[in-house]
Design an enzyme around this catalytic site. Structure first.
Site, PDB file in Angstrom:
ATOM      1  CG  HIS A 395      -3.940 -28.728  31.913  1.00  0.00           C
ATOM      2  ND1 HIS A 395      -4.774 -29.641  32.535  1.00  0.00           N
ATOM      3  CD2 HIS A 395      -4.079 -28.967  30.580  1.00  0.00           C
ATOM      4  CE1 HIS A 395      -5.372 -30.385  31.619  1.00  0.00           C
ATOM      5  NE2 HIS A 395      -4.963 -29.987  30.423  1.00  0.00           N
ATOM      6  CD  GLU A 396      -3.155 -27.026  27.477  1.00  0.00           C
ATOM      7  OE1 GLU A 396      -2.583 -27.862  26.748  1.00  0.00           O
ATOM      8  OE2 GLU A 396      -4.372 -27.062  27.711  1.00  0.00           O
ATOM      9  CD  GLU A 419      -6.763 -33.353  29.265  1.00  0.00           C
ATOM     10  OE1 GLU A 419      -7.041 -32.498  30.130  1.00  0.00           O
ATOM     11  OE2 GLU A 419      -6.108 -33.063  28.242  1.00  0.00           O
ATOM     12  CG  HIS A 488     -11.005 -32.672  28.471  1.00  0.00           C
ATOM     13  ND1 HIS A 488     -11.088 -32.962  27.124  1.00  0.00           N
ATOM     14  CD2 HIS A 488      -9.923 -31.861  28.617  1.00  0.00           C
ATOM     15  CE1 HIS A 488     -10.103 -32.355  26.486  1.00  0.00           C
ATOM     16  NE2 HIS A 488      -9.381 -31.673  27.373  1.00  0.00           N
TER      17      HIS A 488
END
Length: 755
Positions: A395-396, A419, A488
């Site tokens: 994800h990051e 996101e 998010h």
């Protein structure tokens, strides 16, 4: 037209369309020098010769990265009187000779036609007059106003603040004319559009600060005339919230020998960067408000970690090393997923190495990506376990890919898509890693479609991709309020779209996998699998998305990517339309119906696009239309064989088409096969695709194909013609050959589908 003299390659059986999907990104590209950038800007200015443009309008090259093999992707920001127009840009794909292959854009420049009138009939406002393009505030004044606006008085700057003077389009949401009387709760994403309400001279202030134990990362738009805060949004990109890995058992990790032992420096993946390769460092409880990444992990042996949650003691013993094992295994698999499957190297495509710092803070419940250092920090967790799970790393690191490509603005719908891309990347890395971390495709299973489940002490994940509303805050479908949510949560609908695209849905209304918006047949849509879904999404992100892309724009551009990879009427293109329809973005269609357009109400504007009715509908060198033994059709029996003469010649095909003023999408696509006898790395023969106004003047050149871009079999090309809605335009194909050695441009299946 002389008898054709094709190469033997022209007679090879058509490559199956699915083979096109495995095209890899090219190796790292050479960044253009100033002269090459100036040349590209000149070509863009020449192409973009719509009425209303003047010397006040230009382009500024912002980034470059690889396309598929033989292509380069360049992002060019739009400028007005030398100032960047925020959120307005063009994505240009060029080939090895510098020819423009495709263009995608988000155009928010003032005073232009034909895009000056929206489907709702709203005219684009004029730019600020010259006397209002001089700021009353200095950049230091703007930074001070921004700091005050985010309540950061007393905070320290982690990175030097910046203030860019630009033209800021203040946006508003309006309904299309066809949705004027729809109840609010029945609106679809395609029923509304973002239009410019006014333009402001403003500073974009970027703050990367820390106050106590809190990081304060914000972008703030400050009116350069009166100091008002026009907009602001947080930009810290977080998850919220053979080594022995805590989550994955014994895993192979790539380390380097050093004096007296080994270090967590993976020199096989990535070059340059802070450490010269992919590295894991020990932040050793450095404060998260100003973390020091520390030194690269070292060990006397090449066996690392004990596989257990960090106990709060030493960060360098076996227990302390486990967080670093988690991080390195995740970083390796993120790199390998994108390189082995897509050809994309590291975060920027140019193989620049990054690093992850473990043990940030004390009992720190977060992991975050920091684009200022192109790196990631991982906390040990308190309410969570150590935040180095494989999907969290994926994800990051995917935030780094976004920052290097589309750079989606981290607010509103574009922030939700930002996101969502990271959640998608995390899930695809998890699937790849869980199945051994090898191979050229993303496995069909292995990921759990739940973000951060392993780091949760309660067993509840941070997000459910298949039904986002299970977290109590994320919506399952688009609504007009989506742009007002935390990114998010606004990521939820697109996460669900990607799940449906990959895995399909269910018809049972009581199921977590059901969508009430799928009203066509069958009620349970079919998925196309992880591999194809990820290829389509990644192509759209890197070659079509702009920083201001919203849900409606994403739907159109993901559809274009699917059409280019798999065909205008392919099951993959149908699946994209159904997956977006499932989240209230666009209309649903029957799965067995045509997948080429903008939904169930698609209208074909091209007459005889497959050439099966001979020359009907076409003007120009219509003798090129027919059926010959030297070439095969894309479908049916006929096609247009332009070129192939082996002598100096020019051939044209044109057709006048209407793009309705009420259109919400207008997708041009065609199948093109190129073969050539040329052997030199020089452009000799070309096919130029353009649009012309009713008067005959050039509106835009969509693409130029040359003898340098041959391929076995047809490739699908597609373009968004929505900026030309309300106009009658002439679609033009012009082929030019030089005096010797043939190049054949074989055209078939020309579609212009509008909704």
């Amino acid at each position: 037209m002389n008898p054709r003299a094709p190469l033997l390659a022209a007679c090879i059986a058509l490559a199956p369309l699915h083979a096109l999907a495995v095209q890899l990104m090219s190796a790292p590209v050479a960044i253009a020098n100033p002269q090459e950038n100036t040349s590209l800007v000149s070509r863009l200015n020449a192409l973009d010769n719509r009425p209303g443009l003047s010397a006040d309008y230009s382009f500024r090259i912002s980034s470059q990265h690889p396309g598929v093999v033989g292509q380069k992707i360049t992002r060019a920001q739009h400028t007005y009187k030398g100032l960047r127009v925020f959120g307005s840009e063009t994505v240009v794909v060029t080939n090895t000779s510098g020819d423009i292959v495709s263009v995608a854009a988000a155009d928010r420049r003032p005073g232009l036609t034909p895009s000056a009138v929206t489907p709702s009939g709203i005219a684009t406002p004029s730019p600020p007059p010259p006397d209002q393009l001089t700021p009353n505030l200095s950049s230091d004044d703007a930074i001070a106003r921004a700091v005050q606006a985010v309540a950061a008085t007393g905070a320290t700057h982690r990175w030097t603040p910046s203030a860019e003077l630009l033209i800021y389009p203040v946006m508003k949401t309006v309904r299309t004319s066809s949705a004027a009387n729809k109840p609010d709760d029945q609106l679809n994403a395609m029923d509304v559009e973002e239009v410019v309400d006014r333009y402001a001279l403003a500073y974009l202030v970027q703050l990367r600060m820390a106050l106590g134990s809190k990081l304060i990362y914000y972008d703030v738009v400050v009116d350069a005339r009166n100091g008002d805060i026009i907009n602001k949004w947080p930009t810290l990109q977080t998850v919220i919230g053979s080594g022995n890995s805590q989550y994955n058992g014994v895993v192979p990790i790539s380390t380097s020998a050093t004096s007296g032992g080994f270090q967590m420096l993976d020199s096989a993946r990535g070059t340059g960067g802070k450490y010269g390769g992919m590295a894991i460092t020990n932040a050793n409880h450095s404060s998260p408000n100003n973390p020091d990444p520390g030194s690269i992990y070292t060990n006397s042996s090449n066996t690392w970690g004990d596989g257990l949650q960090y106990n709060g003691g030493s960060t360098t013993n076996a227990n302390g090393q486990t967080a670093a094992v988690n991080a390195l295994w995740g970083l390796m698999n993120t790199y390998d997923t994108n390189k082995n499957v897509l050809g994309w190297q590291s975060l920027d495509g140019n193989n620049t190495a990054t690093y992850i710092a473990a043990h940030v803070g004390t009992s720190y419940d977060n992991a975050f990506y920091d684009d200022s250092c192109h790196c990631m920090y991982i906390g040990d967790g308190n309410s969570f376990y150590s935040l180095g799970a494989i999907d969290v790393i994926g994800h990051e690191m995917s935030h780094g890919v976004t920052a290097s490509t589309a750079d989606l603005i981290y607010a509103g719908e574009s922030g939700g898509l930002n996101e969502s891309n990271s959640d998608i990347g995390g899930e695809m890395v998890e699937a790849y890693a869980r199945n051994g971390g090898t191979g050229s495709s993303v496995p069909a299973s292995g990921n759990d479609w739940m973000m951060g489940k392993e780091i949760s002490k309660s067993g509840e994940p941070l997000r459910w991709m298949y039904k986002p509303s299970k977290d109590g805050s994320s919506p399952d479908a688009w609504s007009a309020n989506l742009k007002n949510m935390d990114v998010h949560y606004s990521s939820g609908p697109n996460n669900r779209m990607f799940y449906f695209l990959s895995q399909g849905s269910k018809a049972d209304s009581g199921s977590d996998y059901y969508s009430p918006y799928l009203t066509k047949t069958p009620a349970a849509m079919s998925g196309i699998g992880n591999d194809k879904a990820y290829r389509i999404w990644f192509k759209a992100l890197t070659t079509k998305f702009t920083s201001s892309t919203n849900y409606a724009d994403a739907r159109n551009k993901v559809l274009q990517a699917a059409q280019e990879l798999y065909g205008a009427t392919s099951k993959e293109a149908i699946a994209v339309q159904r997956a977006y329809a499932a989240i209230n973005v666009g209309a649903d269609i029957d799965e067995a119906g045509d997948g080429g357009g903008g939904g169930g109400e698609a209208v074909e504007q091209v007459v005889n696009g497959g050439f099966e009715s001979g020359t009907t509908g076409w003007s120009g060198s219509t003798g090129v239309i027919g059926s010959h033994s030297g070439q095969a059709p894309y479908e049916g029996t006929r096609y247009a064989w332009m070129g192939g003469n082996g002598r100096r010649s020019t051939e044209t095909l044109t057709q006048r088409v209407q793009i309705p003023a009420t259109a919400s999408s207008a997708q041009l696509s065609f199948a093109l096969h190129i073969d050539t006898a040329e052997t030199s790395n020089t452009v000799y023969d070309t096919l130029t695709v353009s649009l012309r106004a009713a008067s005959g003047s050039l509106l835009t050149t969509l693409a130029t194909y040359t003898n340098l871009t041959p391929a076995a079999g047809y490739q699908i090309r597609s373009f968004d013609l929505l900026p030309y809605k309300g106009q009658q335009v002439t679609l033009s194909f012009v082929m030019r050959e030089d005096r010797s050695k043939q190049t054949s441009f074989v055209l078939d299946k020309v579609n212009l589908l509008t909704r």
